[in-house]
Write an enzyme that holds these catalytic residues in place. Structure first.
Site, mmCIF file in Angstrom:
data_model
loop_
_atom_site.group_PDB
_atom_site.id
_atom_site.type_symbol
_atom_site.label_atom_id
_atom_site.label_comp_id
_atom_site.label_asym_id
_atom_site.label_seq_id
_atom_site.Cartn_x
_atom_site.Cartn_y
_atom_site.Cartn_z
ATOM 1 N N SER A 144 44.805 34.163 38.957
ATOM 2 C CA SER A 144 45.966 33.672 38.544
ATOM 3 C C SER A 144 45.804 32.146 38.919
ATOM 4 O O SER A 144 46.590 31.208 38.146
ATOM 5 C CB SER A 144 47.377 34.109 38.939
ATOM 6 O OG SER A 144 46.955 34.578 40.211
ATOM 7 N N HIS A 186 43.807 36.735 32.132
ATOM 8 C CA HIS A 186 44.758 36.650 32.949
ATOM 9 C C HIS A 186 45.974 37.487 32.352
ATOM 10 O O HIS A 186 46.638 37.375 31.440
ATOM 11 C CB HIS A 186 45.518 35.116 33.221
ATOM 12 C CG HIS A 186 46.435 35.204 34.158
ATOM 13 N ND1 HIS A 186 47.320 34.033 33.872
ATOM 14 C CD2 HIS A 186 46.807 35.517 35.390
ATOM 15 C CE1 HIS A 186 48.291 33.990 34.925
ATOM 16 N NE2 HIS A 186 47.920 35.084 35.692
ATOM 17 N N GLU A 215 46.771 35.842 28.713
ATOM 18 C CA GLU A 215 46.369 34.596 28.717
ATOM 19 C C GLU A 215 44.761 34.561 28.800
ATOM 20 O O GLU A 215 44.075 35.008 30.058
ATOM 21 C CB GLU A 215 46.803 33.563 29.825
ATOM 22 C CG GLU A 215 46.678 32.253 29.572
ATOM 23 C CD GLU A 215 47.758 31.466 30.872
ATOM 24 O OE1 GLU A 215 48.100 32.062 31.912
ATOM 25 O OE2 GLU A 215 47.902 30.254 30.337
ATOM 26 N N ASN A 273 51.450 29.497 34.273
ATOM 27 C CA ASN A 273 51.828 29.326 35.650
ATOM 28 C C ASN A 273 52.030 27.879 35.763
ATOM 29 O O ASN A 273 52.812 27.478 36.581
ATOM 30 C CB ASN A 273 50.726 29.832 36.699
ATOM 31 C CG ASN A 273 50.847 31.311 36.888
ATOM 32 O OD1 ASN A 273 51.935 31.934 36.610
ATOM 33 N ND2 ASN A 273 49.876 31.777 37.178
HETATM 34 P P1 NAD Z 1 46.191 43.337 45.417
HETATM 35 O O1 NAD Z 1 46.135 42.902 46.822
HETATM 36 O O2 NAD Z 1 47.200 44.411 44.989
HETATM 37 O O3 NAD Z 1 44.740 44.083 45.033
HETATM 38 C C1 NAD Z 1 43.607 43.586 45.159
HETATM 39 C C2 NAD Z 1 42.388 44.860 45.473
HETATM 40 O O4 NAD Z 1 41.498 44.365 45.379
HETATM 41 C C3 NAD Z 1 42.660 45.525 46.438
HETATM 42 O O5 NAD Z 1 43.087 46.983 46.165
HETATM 43 C C4 NAD Z 1 41.777 45.386 47.302
HETATM 44 O O6 NAD Z 1 41.351 46.598 48.155
HETATM 45 C C5 NAD Z 1 40.606 45.167 46.467
HETATM 46 N N1 NAD Z 1 39.212 44.540 46.801
HETATM 47 C C6 NAD Z 1 39.213 43.568 47.747
HETATM 48 N N2 NAD Z 1 38.076 43.150 47.661
HETATM 49 C C7 NAD Z 1 37.463 43.931 46.991
HETATM 50 C C8 NAD Z 1 35.874 44.332 46.866
HETATM 51 N N3 NAD Z 1 35.040 43.408 47.529
HETATM 52 N N4 NAD Z 1 35.454 45.182 46.141
HETATM 53 C C9 NAD Z 1 36.096 45.846 45.582
HETATM 54 N N5 NAD Z 1 37.742 45.794 45.648
HETATM 55 C C10 NAD Z 1 38.124 44.775 46.452
HETATM 56 O O7 NAD Z 1 46.086 42.270 44.655
HETATM 57 P P2 NAD Z 1 46.707 41.942 42.899
HETATM 58 O O8 NAD Z 1 48.215 41.562 43.019
HETATM 59 O O9 NAD Z 1 46.398 43.166 42.505
HETATM 60 O O10 NAD Z 1 45.784 40.872 42.377
HETATM 61 C C11 NAD Z 1 44.508 40.866 42.225
HETATM 62 C C12 NAD Z 1 44.078 39.717 41.519
HETATM 63 O O11 NAD Z 1 44.786 39.736 40.154
HETATM 64 C C13 NAD Z 1 44.201 38.531 41.995
HETATM 65 O O12 NAD Z 1 43.088 37.626 41.628
HETATM 66 C C14 NAD Z 1 45.544 37.697 41.798
HETATM 67 O O13 NAD Z 1 45.472 36.263 41.754
HETATM 68 C C15 NAD Z 1 45.409 38.161 40.245
HETATM 69 N N6 NAD Z 1 46.931 38.226 39.784
HETATM 70 C C16 NAD Z 1 47.716 38.646 40.426
HETATM 71 C C17 NAD Z 1 49.109 38.914 39.766
HETATM 72 C C18 NAD Z 1 50.298 39.310 40.454
HETATM 73 O O14 NAD Z 1 51.447 39.090 40.060
HETATM 74 N N7 NAD Z 1 50.263 40.014 41.692
HETATM 75 C C19 NAD Z 1 49.429 38.418 38.241
HETATM 76 C C20 NAD Z 1 48.095 37.972 37.767
HETATM 77 C C21 NAD Z 1 46.716 37.926 38.262
#
Ligand code: NAD
Length: 734
Positions: A443, A464, A476, A514
């Site tokens: 993001s 995204h 996006e 964002n």
């Molecule tokens: P989260 O912490 O809920 O999930 C991340 C997951 O990735 C975890 O389950 C973790 O164990 C796993 N992980 C970490 N390192 C790893 C690896 N080396 N191999 C495999 N799995 C691995 O986070 P999230 O909120 O799901 O966000 C994930 C991505 O999406 C981020 O880049 C975030 O910026 C983006 N994002 C988040 C949102 C939001 O609102 N939370 C919105 C849009 C984009």
């Protein structure tokens, strides 16, 4: 070939079939309206015809009016577009009224021909209004088909007699879910709601309608409102019960719309006034209100963004001209909140999914999340046990990268950390086919930077999603410096498969959504610091159509995330970074008030996590100032910080198409939908006034409101955004 054809069968039933050539769904054009009138005249005049069945040659009945028609009529009507629209609407009433009266003698109510509507599948808008003008409606028993009047969702209301007919059929109160909420109902629910009379097996549809036509008598075909002594169900406005309904409905509409959606108010006025007069006068009232709404800039902007442009983007308006890139197997890296959500929507769309996390338990938790969502669907009657099993069988939750072989798309959703993402990218690229497209769901991190972990940056892209993935309709798509056409097409085809709406933007800090929403949040927090009453900030936002006030939005997304983004932005921007709001954000985080997730934030929450009201303790650190600004001043601050960012994104080429800017803003962060989006709002204000407001806001509140050069230039030339950039393929800024 014409849109409507008539064939009279041996029993004397004239079957009028609606089948628009070359379209998957029937939509009504002005020319077709004239054709159907001719056919109705023909059938009514032909002594061999005993009655009429109107049906469709497609699986569905109709998608509604061709909304481009309304725009054309307005344009063709020169100096008096209102008269043109009114005349068009009245002509529609005349035709449908002719169908409804079907030759009945005005005095005796005798001598008419029965008209049935045979609805094979989905039926919306004018399609439903045509059906309502018929004497009996038969719908095929297809649970996937829906019927309704969803006009309100695009900022208008049913203006083809649907408002008057349906409210007179069931009463104002019972009509509310269909008219005011635009709810589409499956055949069985539609029968309870009296939108249809009979639900029959698809194969019996035409024969059932014909049999009814042949057996119906005059008494069956006179509409209740054309009979002597008719009374409105639920009571007219001056009836005690009707009075209660209308007072309650008025309050409900104002509560829900905060007064910013003109169509909802007009619809209620229309029902209220129409209920007091005979039916033909009521139709004139409907036409007047309908014209007034079509002439309202909010309605035109909503139709343009939420219907025409949204659909154009979904159909690939900005898709590069390359072969079909449909996804068959997607690998999702990271089974957290986002990864699990993406797995769910992908498997739901029939795509095979490999869901990978660092530990098997985490991957399983992700799949269990999908199961939870499917179970919720079952509870609501939207998913069957069979469908659940199918969807889950498509998801392989594992830690084993070997399972990724054969994937044609990867969506990476691991932690928001350049190092972690780079390592995952490298490891994935070792096992996937050479032409696999790699997408990141980051993001905040620049796509061009993340693409460095790949040897094929032309196959690297940002996709995204917004949270929660199953509910948020916008995706996006972000092009890095080297992203190629195939990757863009792949992302667009994927988004189409999962039935969401895409926008395609270029790589820059916070991309588009964002980039605009963060200043909105910051402006709200800035006002807290200045001593503006938090209730004024929150209500001002809602009264101008934002779904959440900036403080509630901060609580929902969490203050620690805000602090994290603030720190990262400061590092990236150095001395250009404006740290005014950091004190408030960091202070809240230090006090453990992280928002909803900690049951404490700008709002107070009870033990069950229910939001109670604004947190009074905030005033200890940020006392409410004695002098409070005007409502409009607060609203303009909150909207201008967003729209100016959108203009800058266009100026800098992050946005290439204003349609994407408007649609993305409404679907991505709920930007005041009544306005049609940031660019539509600036057009409604007029660019000269908007530029003048920028100067005033800059003087009082600072340089963040400085008028962008593009807006200034347009103001000087008296241009509008849609006037300058157009609404079709020519709307590209470049
Ligand atoms: P989260 O912490 O809920 O999930 C991340 C997951 O990735 C975890 O389950 C973790 O164990 C796993 N992980 C970490 N390192 C790893 C690896 N080396 N191999 C495999 N799995 C691995 O986070 P999230 O909120 O799901 O966000 C994930 C991505 O999406 C981020 O880049 C975030 O910026 C983006 N994002 C988040 C949102 C939001 O609102 N939370 C919105 C849009 C984009």
């Amino acid at each position: 070939m014409t849109d409507f054809t008539l064939i009279t069968d041996a029993d004397g039933v004239a079957v009028i079939t609606w089948d628009v050539p070359g379209k998957s769904m029937n939509v009504l054009s002005r020319e077709a309206f004239a054709t159907v009138e001719n056919l109705i005249d023909q059938a009514l005049a032909d002594d061999a015809v005993k009655g009429i069945v109107i049906t469709s040659g497609k699986d569905s009945f109709a998608g509604g009016m061709d909304l481009n028609t309304l725009a054309t009529i307005r344009m063709e009507s020169g100096d008096d577009p209102a008269q043109g629209l009114f005349d068009f609407t009245m002509n529609g009433h005349r035709i449908l009224r002719k169908l409804e009266r079907a030759g009945l003698d005005p005095k005796t109510n005798k001598g008419g021909k029965p008209v049935a509507c045979a609805i094979p599948g989905t039926c919306a808008g004018i399609g439903t209004e045509i059906a309502l003008a018929c004497h009996r409606r038969f719908m095929a028993d297809n649970p996937k088909a829906k019927i309704g009047l969803p006009e309100i969702l695009v900022g208008i209301f049913p203006g083809g007699g649907g408002t008057m007919r349906y409210s007179r059929m069931v009463g104002a109160m019972a009509a509310a879910p269909v008219l005011l909420e635009g709810r589409m109902l499956d055949p069985r629910k539609a029968k309870s709601a009296q939108l249809v009379d009979e639900v029959v097996p698809a194969e019996d549809l035409l024969s059932a309608a014909k049999a009814w036509v042949l057996s119906a008598t005059d008494a069956d075909i006179v509409k209740p409102w054309d009979q002597k002594g008719w009374k409105m169900p639920g009571g007219t406005p001056y009836h005690p019960a009707g009075f209660m309904t209308f007072v309650g409905a008025s309050a409900m509409i104002n509560g829900k719309t905060k007064g910013v959606y003109p169509a909802a108010k007009a619809l209620l006025s229309c029902v209220y006034e129409g209920a007091l007069v005979p039916f033909d006068t009521a139709l004139t009232i409907e036409a007047r209100w309908f014209t007034s709404i079509l002439m309202n800039p909010s309605s035109s902007a909503m139709i343009r963004s939420l219907f025409l442009n949204k659909e154009a983007l979904e159909k690939g308006a900005n898709r590069p001209p390359v072969a079909d890139q449909k996804v068959t197997k997607v690998g999702i890296m990271g089974a957290g909140m986002m990864g699990a959500g993406i797995a769910h929507v992908s498997a739901n769309a029939g795509i095979e999914v490999v869901l990978i996390d660092a530990a098997q338990e985490a991957a399983d938790r992700g799949k269990a999340h999908c199961e939870g969502l499917l179970d919720k669907g079952i509870k609501r009657g939207k998913v069957t046990a069979e469908k659940k099993a199918q969807v889950l069988s498509r998801i392989t939750a594992t830690t084993d990268y070997a399972a990724l072989s054969g994937c044609d798309l990867i969506v990476e959703a691991v932690f928001e950390d350049v190092g972690v993402k780079a390592e995952v990218t490298k490891n994935v690229l070792k096992v996937v086919p050479g032409d696999c497209i790699f997408a990141t769901n980051t993001s905040t991190l620049p796509i061009t930077e993340l693409a460095k972990a790949s040897d094929a940056p032309e196959q690297f892209i940002g996709i995204h999603f917004f949270s929660p993935v199953d509910k948020m309709m916008l995706v996006e798509i972000i092009k890095g410096e080297k992203t190629g056409d195939i990757a863009v097409a792949k992302a667009l085809d994927f988004v189409r498969q999962i039935r969401k709406t895409p926008i395609v933007v270029n790589d820059a800090r916070f991309f588009y959504a964002n980039r605009c929403i963060i200043p909105y949040i910051n402006e709200g927090i800035r006002m807290v610091k200045e001593g503006v009453a938090p209730a004024l900030i929150e209500n001002a936002a809602k009264l101008v159509g934002m779904p959440l006030g900036p403080l509630q939005l901060t609580d929902e997304t969490s203050l620690d995330l805000g602090a994290k983004i603030a720190k990262a932005t400061k590092t990236a921007m150095g001395s250009a970074y404006d740290d005014t709001v950091d004190e408030v954000i960091f202070g809240m985080v230090e006090a453990g008030r992280l928002g909803r997730k900690s049951n404490a934030g700008f709002y107070a929450y009870d033990d069950a996590g229910k939001r109670q009201g604004l947190w009074h303790g905030l005033a200890d650190t940020y006392p409410v100032a004695e002098h409070q600004p005007d409502l409009i001043e607060v609203q303009h601050r909150l909207l201008f910080v967003q729209v100016l960012e959108a203009v800058r994104a266009l100026e800098e080429g992050v946005l290439e198409d204003i349609r994407e800017g408007d649609v993305g803003a409404i679907l991505g962060w709920g930007f005041a939908p009544w306005s049609g989006g940031p660019f539509s709002w600036l057009d409604i204000l007029g660019t000269p006034y908007a530029a003048e407001r920028c100067d005033q806001l800059t003087q009082t509140h600072g340089a963040r409101f400085a008028c962008p050069a593009l807006l200034q230039e347009m103001a000087d030339k008296g241009q509008s955004f849609y006037g300058r950039f157009g609404t079709g393929a020519d709307s590209k800024a470049a």
